[in-house]
Design a protein around this motif. Sequence first.
Motif, mmCIF file in Angstrom:
data_model
loop_
_atom_site.group_PDB
_atom_site.id
_atom_site.type_symbol
_atom_site.label_atom_id
_atom_site.label_comp_id
_atom_site.label_asym_id
_atom_site.label_seq_id
_atom_site.Cartn_x
_atom_site.Cartn_y
_atom_site.Cartn_z
ATOM 1 N N PRO A 111 0.829 -1.208 0.000
ATOM 2 C CA PRO A 111 0.000 0.000 0.000
ATOM 3 C C PRO A 111 0.862 1.257 0.000
ATOM 4 C CG PRO A 111 -0.583 -1.477 1.812
ATOM 5 C CD PRO A 111 0.651 -2.011 1.196
ATOM 6 N N LYS A 112 0.276 2.336 -0.488
ATOM 7 C CA LYS A 112 0.977 3.621 -0.425
ATOM 8 C C LYS A 112 1.035 4.096 1.017
ATOM 9 C CE LYS A 112 0.244 5.324 -5.045
ATOM 10 N NZ LYS A 112 0.112 6.535 -5.827
ATOM 11 N N VAL A 113 2.106 4.789 1.349
ATOM 12 C CA VAL A 113 2.264 5.348 2.694
ATOM 13 C C VAL A 113 1.204 6.438 2.861
ATOM 14 C CG1 VAL A 113 3.819 6.589 4.246
ATOM 15 C CG2 VAL A 113 4.717 4.791 2.749
ATOM 16 N N ALA A 114 0.499 6.389 3.988
ATOM 17 C CA ALA A 114 -0.653 7.270 4.203
ATOM 18 C C ALA A 114 -0.382 8.379 5.203
ATOM 19 C CB ALA A 114 -1.852 6.442 4.661
ATOM 20 N N CYS A 115 0.861 8.585 5.597
ATOM 21 C CA CYS A 115 1.195 9.684 6.501
ATOM 22 C C CYS A 115 2.124 10.647 5.758
ATOM 23 C CB CYS A 115 1.869 9.149 7.768
ATOM 24 S SG CYS A 115 3.509 8.445 7.495
ATOM 25 N N PRO A 116 2.293 11.869 6.269
ATOM 26 C CA PRO A 116 3.235 12.791 5.634
ATOM 27 C C PRO A 116 4.656 12.207 5.626
ATOM 28 C CG PRO A 116 1.814 13.954 7.172
ATOM 29 C CD PRO A 116 1.581 12.495 7.395
ATOM 30 N N VAL A 117 5.326 12.334 4.471
ATOM 31 C CA VAL A 117 6.679 11.819 4.301
ATOM 32 C C VAL A 117 7.568 12.927 3.752
ATOM 33 C CG1 VAL A 117 8.144 10.134 3.113
ATOM 34 C CG2 VAL A 117 5.822 9.491 3.814
ATOM 35 N N MET A 118 8.730 13.079 4.364
ATOM 36 C CA MET A 118 9.733 14.004 3.849
ATOM 37 C C MET A 118 10.954 13.196 3.436
ATOM 38 S SD MET A 118 11.563 17.417 5.487
ATOM 39 C CE MET A 118 12.250 16.608 6.907
ATOM 40 N N GLY A 119 11.333 13.312 2.176
ATOM 41 C CA GLY A 119 12.547 12.694 1.674
ATOM 42 C C GLY A 119 13.648 13.735 1.652
ATOM 43 N N LYS A 138 5.952 8.286 -5.642
ATOM 44 C CA LYS A 138 4.950 7.383 -6.218
ATOM 45 C C LYS A 138 4.424 6.373 -5.201
ATOM 46 C CE LYS A 138 6.827 7.659 -10.860
ATOM 47 N NZ LYS A 138 7.370 6.918 -11.995
ATOM 48 N N PHE A 139 5.121 6.236 -4.077
ATOM 49 C CA PHE A 139 4.753 5.254 -3.059
ATOM 50 C C PHE A 139 4.116 5.915 -1.831
ATOM 51 C CE2 PHE A 139 8.084 3.502 -5.658
ATOM 52 C CZ PHE A 139 7.610 2.240 -5.950
ATOM 53 N N VAL A 140 3.757 7.191 -1.987
ATOM 54 C CA VAL A 140 3.135 7.971 -0.912
ATOM 55 C C VAL A 140 1.819 8.533 -1.457
ATOM 56 C CG1 VAL A 140 3.418 9.961 0.624
ATOM 57 C CG2 VAL A 140 5.416 8.578 0.000
ATOM 58 N N ARG A 141 0.790 8.533 -0.642
ATOM 59 C CA ARG A 141 -0.500 9.078 -1.086
ATOM 60 C C ARG A 141 -0.355 10.528 -1.534
ATOM 61 N NH1 ARG A 141 -5.014 6.791 3.138
ATOM 62 N NH2 ARG A 141 -4.793 4.611 2.564
ATOM 63 N N GLU A 142 -1.198 10.891 -2.468
ATOM 64 C CA GLU A 142 -1.211 12.231 -3.059
ATOM 65 C C GLU A 142 -1.200 13.322 -1.992
ATOM 66 O OE1 GLU A 142 -1.365 14.846 -6.299
ATOM 67 O OE2 GLU A 142 -1.455 12.669 -6.504
ATOM 68 N N GLY A 143 -0.328 14.300 -2.169
ATOM 69 C CA GLY A 143 -0.281 15.464 -1.294
ATOM 70 C C GLY A 143 0.470 15.273 0.008
ATOM 71 N N LEU A 144 1.018 14.088 0.251
ATOM 72 C CA LEU A 144 1.703 13.830 1.524
ATOM 73 C C LEU A 144 3.216 13.752 1.383
ATOM 74 C CD1 LEU A 144 -0.716 11.166 3.073
ATOM 75 C CD2 LEU A 144 -0.568 13.622 3.578
ATOM 76 N N TRP A 145 3.737 13.946 0.186
ATOM 77 C CA TRP A 145 5.177 13.852 -0.076
ATOM 78 C C TRP A 145 5.816 15.241 -0.097
ATOM 79 C CZ3 TRP A 145 9.374 10.939 -0.231
ATOM 80 C CH2 TRP A 145 10.463 11.331 -1.006
#
Length: 179
Positions: A111-119, A138-145
Motif C-alpha cells: 500500500p501507499k504510505v498514508a502519513c506525511p513523508v519528507m525525503g 509514487k509510493f506515498v499518497r497524493e499530497g503527503l510527499w
Amino acid sequence: MAATVPHRVQRLVAISVGHPGGAWGAGGAEQRAASWYFLLFQYQGKAEQLLQADNWRLFREFMGPHVGSEDMATYIRDLFRPGALSAGLAWYRANFQVERFAATEPALDMPKVACPVMGVWSTGDQGLLEPQMLVSSKFVREGLWRYERIEGAGHWVPRDAPEQLNELLLQFLPLPVKL
C-alpha cells in the motif's frame, strides 16, 4: 512499516535512501554503477576481507572525502572489533535481493504510505542518486510527499549537515513528539 502498519507511524523522514520499491528502477544504469557495493557486500567473508585490505583502503575510498581522519579512525576501530564489520554488512545481506539489482519495475507491491513523508537527499551522495529518492513520491499518497535537497553533504546527512537537517526536521515534525 509506514505502508503496512500505518496506525504506528504519524510522519516519516527518509534520509538519503528512497522507497525500496523504486530505488533500482530509478536512475537506471547510473544508479546501479553507483551502488556497486550492494553486490560486493553479498559475498560474506570476501567483502570483509576486501574492505580491510591494505589498511582499510577500499573502506576509506568508499566512505569518501566527507569523513575526517578522526571520524575515520573511530569507524575503523569500531568495525575492527570481532564480528562488527560482518554485522554491519548483514543489513545489506538481509535487505537486498541480488535478482532485483537490474529491475526496471517496482520491487515491492504494498500500500501507499498514508502519513506525511519528507525525503531528504544530498548532492554529495555518490552511492544513492537523486532519482531513487524522487521516485519515492509514487509510493506515498497524493499530497503527503515533501522533498528536500541539501547541497554539498555526502550520504551521511546527519553527520555532514546536522544543522540543515535539524532545521528541516523541526519544520516537518510536530512538537511535542508523543511517544
